[in-house]
Motif scaffolding. Structure first.
Motif, PDB file in Angstrom:
ATOM      1  N   LEU A  83       0.738  -1.102   0.099  1.00  0.00           N
ATOM      2  CA  LEU A  83      -0.076  -0.068  -0.064  1.00  0.00           C
ATOM      3  C   LEU A  83       0.874   1.260   0.033  1.00  0.00           C
ATOM      4  N   LEU A  84       0.669   2.249  -0.618  1.00  0.00           N
ATOM      5  CA  LEU A  84       1.352   3.553  -0.857  1.00  0.00           C
ATOM      6  C   LEU A  84       0.070   4.583  -0.193  1.00  0.00           C
ATOM      7  N   ALA A  85       0.866   5.264   0.693  1.00  0.00           N
ATOM      8  CA  ALA A  85      -0.300   6.143   1.369  1.00  0.00           C
ATOM      9  C   ALA A  85       0.439   7.542   1.399  1.00  0.00           C
ATOM     10  N   GLY A  86      -0.151   8.505   0.915  1.00  0.00           N
ATOM     11  CA  GLY A  86       0.351   9.927   0.684  1.00  0.00           C
ATOM     12  C   GLY A  86      -0.415  10.839   1.565  1.00  0.00           C
ATOM     13  N   ASP A  87       0.299  11.759   2.299  1.00  0.00           N
ATOM     14  CA  ASP A  87      -0.591  12.487   3.304  1.00  0.00           C
ATOM     15  C   ASP A  87      -0.630  14.177   3.077  1.00  0.00           C
ATOM     16  N   SER A  88      -1.034  14.707   3.830  1.00  0.00           N
ATOM     17  CA  SER A  88      -1.121  16.100   3.790  1.00  0.00           C
ATOM     18  C   SER A  88       0.129  16.619   3.889  1.00  0.00           C
ATOM     19  N   ASN A  89       1.243  16.295   4.612  1.00  0.00           N
ATOM     20  CA  ASN A  89       2.545  16.753   4.696  1.00  0.00           C
ATOM     21  C   ASN A  89       3.513  16.641   3.636  1.00  0.00           C
ATOM     22  N   GLY A  90       2.986  16.028   2.541  1.00  0.00           N
ATOM     23  CA  GLY A  90       3.950  15.594   1.326  1.00  0.00           C
ATOM     24  C   GLY A  90       4.699  14.384   1.659  1.00  0.00           C
TER      25      GLY A  90
END
Length: 754
Positions: free
Chosen positions: A301-308
């Motif tokens: 799984l690849l998870a991108g967040d609000s902090n880049g």
């Protein structure tokens, strides 16, 4: 005497035609020899340099920087507000948009001209609310509708050659019929997912915080091969915030649901009654997860967040022995929120876009951020990647932008080649070489460490056997043996070098390996009893009366050892079964495996040491024997005349004077062992493992090149890494030989005064 005096000598004429011809011929021969030898030497140097630069030429593309360039900009076929999904076909010539109006619009990626528009089988008044591919690199898609139904379809491209011109014709197919599949009547599906396996088809959807799933069991008619679907309703145990992402794992074990700010719920769907396996806080509550995708193969799984930040997760065994989703590595693109993650279709890499229009290229295996580039000034609405990862379309507002991508070898980095890497489905980082597998979702494991370790391991065990025997044999042959016997022994040993190594490898693999396995007690007792037997015979011989010892001429005593060696070998083989029964319960191999916990492979380092040691002995023996025999006799005679014993003369004078040659012999033998291919290829299990165990096999750099080069795709990362392995072997040999030459030069200077 000067030339002038010679010329003026009475009665002697040095200018006769015969003498002049002789001088001219000799001058021509001298110049021919001089320039011929110089040309040959320069040719050898040039050949070595050409080999080095050719290897470097093949390896350099691995380390070239990627390039991403804007090719075209044009108006989008479908406005970005109405576009739900964008992709491209294999050649990156035709793109496809799925619109909310229920149309698949195919367009030229070069100019945006519409090639074909195909309507999905959507009822009037119903819109498409979501669309998603089944997996990266798969043409099957699912479209969620506003009435709670879904449509499963494939976008395909037929290639024809009218008038010798390639023509790509796009089309849609419906593998399970054009009739929409009802998930939940009246529910507008915000998120959808589909997985098509050999025995079942699973469709899932979400409307707010409500989840729906249907399982279809497949039944194939034996005669017509027609597949029928048996519907099975599945109730999902989920209660929480609105589902923001749905992902189905390829083996249909789990459904991943992203909700809230960072909550990932793992639902076990293997049984008829799914249950929540576990929930994870992907950012520990610090940031909001803004994008979630499955990497190629569906394991990670690849998870991108609000902090880049982008993190990679997959199932691994924890300290308690339980399987759980574990964060393996992370990448930091910038400070802006990650808006899109696009997995590559054929590699373990992905592209990421953030809210500031920055594009990042990554590879998970190499733990590498390949590059970052600003492509727009704002959020990218739609993005599609070509299957070959060589083109990218980005939609912003009413504009579509076509970018060319040149990123040939992102999976290569220092850490991927030489450090431990945490590969998918492994419980911890390891050194692994596994360059290919049977499916396209495979993660190449291209660590050179197991191969380098195997190379040194094979050379070590071969030199452990060859160096002592060859040097001791050279000492005795050159210093103690009678000249008549030496003239017979030395050519016979040197003749061993002419034996093809493929024959030695063949014998080692098919005869020696089973023999060693069946006679392990005999092999080890032979290594212990043979030196003892020879020393015992020498001691007894030295105690015999002088009239008995003088029967054998001086320097021929070595011939007496032949029956001793044969007798000791016969005794060891004769008592092997008894030793195995008394000390090892009748099976030494099982005793090693079960009682000592040491794994045993029939083709192992012991077999390689015996076979390759046999191949290296002639090289070391010949050079070392010449070096010892070439020590000026006046040095040894002078030492003996001053009262030194033959042994003192040998150790204090002869060996010191011959040490540069002996050292060169050992280093050349080691170079032969390091570069050996056929013996280690045929006499080992050829398994690239890092284990110093003498009963385990190995794979060397040279053997790996011989095995895999014919099967590698020209220009691929695998192909170039094999050349890198050859370059590593070349540099290793060059460095070792250079250091050996420096040491030899120092030894020659130190002992030249003797």
């Amino acid at each position: 005497m000067s030339e002038q005096s010679i010329q003026s000598a009475p009665g002697v004429n040095f200018d006769t035609p015969a003498v002049l011809r002789y001088r001219n011929v000799r001058k021509i021969k001298d110049k021919t020899a001089r320039y011929g030898i110089a040309t040959g030497g320069l040719g050898v140097i040039a050949a070595i340099l050409l080999i080095f630069f050719y290897l470097l030429y093949e390896v350099m593309p691995l380390f070239q920087s990627p390039e991403v360039e804007l090719e075209r900009s044009y108006n989008m076929p479908v406005a970005s507000a109405n576009s739900l999904y964008v992709t491209m076909e294999e050649q990156a010539e035709i793109g496809m948009q799925v619109s909310s109006a229920g149309e698949a619009v195919f367009f030229n990626t070069e100019d945006g001209a519409i090639r074909k528009t195909i309507a999905l089988p959507v009822e009037p008044g119903v819109t498409v609310t979501s669309a998603a591919p089944m997996a990266a690199g798969n043409n099957m898609m699912i479209a969620g509708l506003s009435n709670g139904s879904v449509i499963v379809f494939k976008h395909e491209y037929r290639i024809t050659w009218p008038n010798d011109q390639r023509l790509i014709t796009p089309l849609l197919t419906f593998p399970y019929g054009e009739e929409p599949i009802v998930l939940e009547a009246g529910a507008s599906l915000d998120k959808v997912a589909v997985r098509d396996a050999e025995e079942q088809l699973i469709v899932a959807g979400a409307s707010g915080s409500d989840l729906f799933m249907v399982r279809f069991l497949k039944e194939e008619d034996f005669l017509t091969e027609e597949i029928t679907l048996e519907r099975e309703e599945v109730s999902l145990p989920f209660s929480g915030a609105a589902a923001r992402s749905l992902l189905l794992e390829p083996d249909l074990n789990w459904l991943y649901v992203l909700s809230g700010t960072d909550t990932l719920t793992q639902i076990d769907i293997r049984s008829g009654q799914p249950f929540v396996e576990k929930s994870y806080a992907l950012t520990a509550g610090k940031n909001e997860v803004t994008e979630l995708q499955l990497l190629l193969g569906g394991i990670s799984l690849l998870a991108g967040d609000s902090n880049g930040r982008i993190s990679q997760w997959f199932m691994a065994t924890n300290a308690a022995g339980e399987d759980e989703l574990t964060e393996i590595r992370s990448f930091q693109q910038g400070d802006a929120a990650i808006t899109r993650i696009i997995p590559e279709h054929r590699r373990k890499g992905f592209l990421a876009l953030d809210a500031e229009g920055v594009l990042g290229l990554y590879n998970t295996t190499a733990s590498r951020q390949v590059m970052t580039l600003s492509v727009t000034e704002g959020v990218v609405d739609q993005a599609g990647l070509a299957p070959r990862a060589d083109a990218l379309v980005l939609g912003t507002g009413n504009q579509m932008h076509l970018w060319s991508v040149e990123n040939e070898h992102p999976e290569v980095s220092w850490s991927a080649l030489w450090d431990e890497v945490w590969y998918e489905s492994y419980d911890e980082p390891e050194y692994i070489w596994q360059s290919s597998a049977s499916n396209n979702d495979f993660e190449p494991k291209l660590s050179l460490m197991p191969l380098a370790f195997g190379t040194l391991k094979a050379a070590f065990y071969a030199m452990l056997l060859a160096a002592p025997l060859a040097i001791c044999g050279a000492i005795y042959t050159a210093y103690f043996m009678a000249p008549a016997m030496r003239r017979k022994v030395k050519p016979v040993i040197e003749l061993m070098e002419a034996l093809p190594t493929v024959i030695l490898g063949f014998l080692a693999g098919l005869w020696l390996a089973p023999f060693v396995e069946n006679n392990l007690p005999a092999i080890f007792s032979l290594l212990l009893l043979m030196p003892f037997g020879i020393l015992l015979f020498a001691f007894i011989w030295d105690r015999l009366p002088l009239n008995v010892r003088t029967v054998v001429p001086e320097g021929w005593q070595a011939g007496l050892l032949i029956p001793v060696v044969i007798l000791v070998a016969w005794i060891c083989l004769a008592i092997s079964g008894s030793l195995e029964g008394v000390f090892f319960g009748g099976d030494m191999r099982s005793w090693i495996t079960k009682d000592l916990g040491i794994s045993y492979d029939q083709r192992n380092a012991l077999v390689v040491g015996l076979a390759m040691g046999f191949a290296v002995i002639p090289t070391i023996f010949s050079i070392a024997e010449d070096a010892i025999f070439s020590v000026p006799k006046h040095l040894s005679y002078g030492s003996l005349a001053l009262g030194a014993t033959p042994w003192q003369t040998l150790t204090k004078v002869v060996l010191l004077t011959a040490s540069p040659g002996i050292f060169s012999a050992v280093m050349i033998g080691m170079g032969r062992a390091v570069g050996e291919t056929m013996i280690v290829l045929m006499a080992t299990g050829n398994t690239p493992i890092m284990d110093a165990n003498i009963f385990e096999g190995m794979r060397t750099l040279a053997a790996n090149i011989a095995v895999e080069m014919p099967e590698s795709e020209v220009g691929s990362s695998h192909y170039r890494i094999l050349f890198l392995a050859a370059l590593v072997l070349f540099i290793f040999t060059f460095v070792v030989n250079t250091l050996a030459e420096l040491v030899r030069h120092r030894l020659r200077q130190k002992y030249s005064s003797l």
